[in-house]
Design a protein around this motif. Sequence first.
Motif, short mmCIF file in Angstrom:
data_model
loop_
_atom_site.label_atom_id
_atom_site.label_comp_id
_atom_site.label_asym_id
_atom_site.label_seq_id
_atom_site.Cartn_x
_atom_site.Cartn_y
_atom_site.Cartn_z
N ARG A 1 0.82 -1.22 0.00
CA ARG A 1 0.00 0.00 0.00
C ARG A 1 0.85 1.27 0.00
NH1 ARG A 1 -5.18 -1.33 0.37
NH2 ARG A 1 -5.73 -3.27 1.45
N PHE A 2 1.90 1.28 0.80
CA PHE A 2 2.75 2.47 0.88
C PHE A 2 3.37 2.78 -0.50
CE2 PHE A 2 6.69 4.78 1.57
CZ PHE A 2 6.37 5.69 2.56
N HIS A 3 3.87 1.75 -1.16
CA HIS A 3 4.54 1.97 -2.45
C HIS A 3 3.57 2.23 -3.59
CE1 HIS A 3 7.82 0.36 0.00
NE2 HIS A 3 8.61 1.05 -0.80
N ALA A 4 2.39 1.59 -3.53
CA ALA A 4 1.39 1.84 -4.58
C ALA A 4 0.94 3.30 -4.57
CB ALA A 4 0.18 0.91 -4.40
N ASP A 5 0.99 3.92 -3.40
CA ASP A 5 0.60 5.34 -3.27
C ASP A 5 1.67 6.29 -3.80
OD1 ASP A 5 -1.85 5.00 -2.18
OD2 ASP A 5 -1.25 5.39 -0.10
N ARG A 6 2.88 5.79 -4.03
CA ARG A 6 4.02 6.67 -4.34
C ARG A 6 4.81 6.17 -5.54
NH1 ARG A 6 2.91 6.30 0.80
NH2 ARG A 6 3.11 8.06 2.25
N PRO A 7 4.17 6.00 -6.69
CA PRO A 7 4.90 5.43 -7.83
C PRO A 7 6.13 6.25 -8.25
CG PRO A 7 2.76 6.29 -8.51
CD PRO A 7 2.77 6.28 -7.01
N ASP A 8 6.01 7.58 -8.24
CA ASP A 8 7.15 8.41 -8.67
C ASP A 8 8.32 8.28 -7.70
OD1 ASP A 8 5.74 9.25 -10.85
OD2 ASP A 8 5.32 11.26 -10.08
N GLU A 9 8.04 8.31 -6.40
CA GLU A 9 9.11 8.19 -5.40
C GLU A 9 9.83 6.85 -5.54
OE1 GLU A 9 6.18 9.46 -4.79
OE2 GLU A 9 6.27 11.05 -3.27
N VAL A 10 9.06 5.79 -5.76
CA VAL A 10 9.65 4.46 -5.87
C VAL A 10 10.52 4.38 -7.11
CG1 VAL A 10 9.14 2.00 -6.22
CG2 VAL A 10 7.76 3.36 -4.63
N PHE A 11 9.99 4.90 -8.21
CA PHE A 11 10.73 4.88 -9.47
C PHE A 11 12.07 5.58 -9.30
CE2 PHE A 11 11.55 6.43 -13.84
CZ PHE A 11 11.53 5.22 -14.49
N ILE A 12 12.04 6.76 -8.74
CA ILE A 12 13.27 7.54 -8.55
C ILE A 12 14.22 6.88 -7.57
CG2 ILE A 12 14.10 9.66 -7.45
CD1 ILE A 12 11.83 11.09 -8.92
N ALA A 13 13.66 6.34 -6.49
CA ALA A 13 14.51 5.74 -5.45
C ALA A 13 15.34 4.59 -6.02
CB ALA A 13 13.67 5.25 -4.28
N TYR A 14 14.82 3.92 -7.05
CA TYR A 14 15.58 2.81 -7.64
C TYR A 14 16.43 3.27 -8.82
CZ TYR A 14 13.45 -0.61 -4.64
OH TYR A 14 13.09 -1.32 -3.53
N MET A 15 15.88 4.18 -9.62
CA MET A 15 16.51 4.53 -10.90
C MET A 15 17.66 5.49 -10.79
SD MET A 15 14.49 2.76 -12.48
CE MET A 15 14.11 1.93 -10.94
N GLU A 16 17.58 6.40 -9.83
CA GLU A 16 18.52 7.52 -9.87
C GLU A 16 19.60 7.43 -8.80
OE1 GLU A 16 18.39 9.15 -12.46
OE2 GLU A 16 16.34 9.55 -13.10
N LEU A 17 19.75 6.26 -8.21
CA LEU A 17 20.77 6.07 -7.17
C LEU A 17 22.16 6.44 -7.68
CD1 LEU A 17 19.90 2.71 -5.39
CD2 LEU A 17 20.04 4.99 -4.35
N ARG A 18 22.42 6.14 -8.94
CA ARG A 18 23.76 6.38 -9.51
C ARG A 18 24.12 7.86 -9.56
NH1 ARG A 18 21.60 4.77 -15.49
NH2 ARG A 18 19.94 6.28 -15.44
N ASN A 19 23.10 8.72 -9.43
CA ASN A 19 23.36 10.16 -9.50
C ASN A 19 23.64 10.79 -8.14
OD1 ASN A 19 23.17 10.73 -12.36
ND2 ASN A 19 21.03 10.10 -12.17
#
Lengths: 195, 195
Positions: free
Chosen positions: B95-113
Amino acid sequence: MARTTGSHAGITGPRVRQAALRLFAQKGYAAVSMRAIAAEVGVQAGALYNYTPDKESLLFDLMRVHLEELLAQADFGAEADPLTRLRQFVEFHIRFHADRPDEVFIAYMELRNLSPENFAQIEALRRRYEDRLETILRDGAKQGVFAIEDTKIMTLAIIAMLTGVNTWFRSGGRLSLDQVVAQYWDMVRRAVGAE
Amino acid sequence: MARTTGSHAGITGPRVRQAALRLFAQKGYAAVSMRAIAAEVGVQAGALYNYTPDKESLLFDLMRVHLEELLAQADFGAEADPLTRLRQFVEFHIRFHADRPDEVFIAYMELRNLSPENFAQIEALRRRYEDRLETILRDGAKQGVFAIEDTKIMTLAIIAMLTGVNTWFRSGGRLSLDQVVAQYWDMVRRAVGAE
């Protein structure tokens, strides 16, 4: 490696794709210019445009080739029993993806940069791969060796779990890939209700 | 919304973060300039630099706040039995992650930056969250209600499986989030060997 300006020598599909793959994975698609890719290949930017119309085509090609290789190798003898085929799938998926961290990273991260037409093609290839797993699950459910409420959800859950190995597995770490495969197989076997 | 040049009115943390989040998720971190973020907030770029030193700090802030909220809400009564706490974890995570798709996407995708220091901080927060699940698994294994060979691997496998819901779940689709939670709980319960 510097090349003679204007020469197309060395601009082969695999070399261009490899350079693009390395740079996209390292810096992100948006941050990489065609000029940077050309420099990595060792040619002038103009020469690169003779090989590929634009950067998005390169991205699409990377994803397409990755998924086509996946589909070509994902062959689970339809004559074997579902439990054996599922074990083969688990082992294959983990090993194939562990060998290709950059391709996996890009295939998930850069989807938003595809044109709608190319996105649809990539999604269709991905769906064909998912269907191979779902067929195994459906066969097993039909034969009563698996107890699965929704084979589609189970398919997506298993693939997410297995692909997740890529985010933490490092060869030479605490566990060998063989041990990882064995543990994930144990989890998947239980999750589908095959005891 | 245009603002008076040079005025800092309206440059609040949440508004800046929200604008950065939307743009990073949509175009990717590398493709978004501070100028574009300022425009989205409705201020001049100079005004934005009074609020945050650089773009990487904004990215770090997004990830940090996301994980701090996750940790603040991920409270699974230590007095309950491990099976109940595990069920609570599964439901909470989805439920927590389904409510925050953009945050989840960024938290995984942009770590390298992230800078190495900021990356280490984010990894430490993420590890604290993983530890909450692993504690539940260890407690259950100790009490003999779970049969788990390696609680660390099981932790990572469960989190990957649950977070994967975000890649395909759409509200209004074939399944409600309640149904999704129920099915994933069934899979996790089986995977940990709690029958």
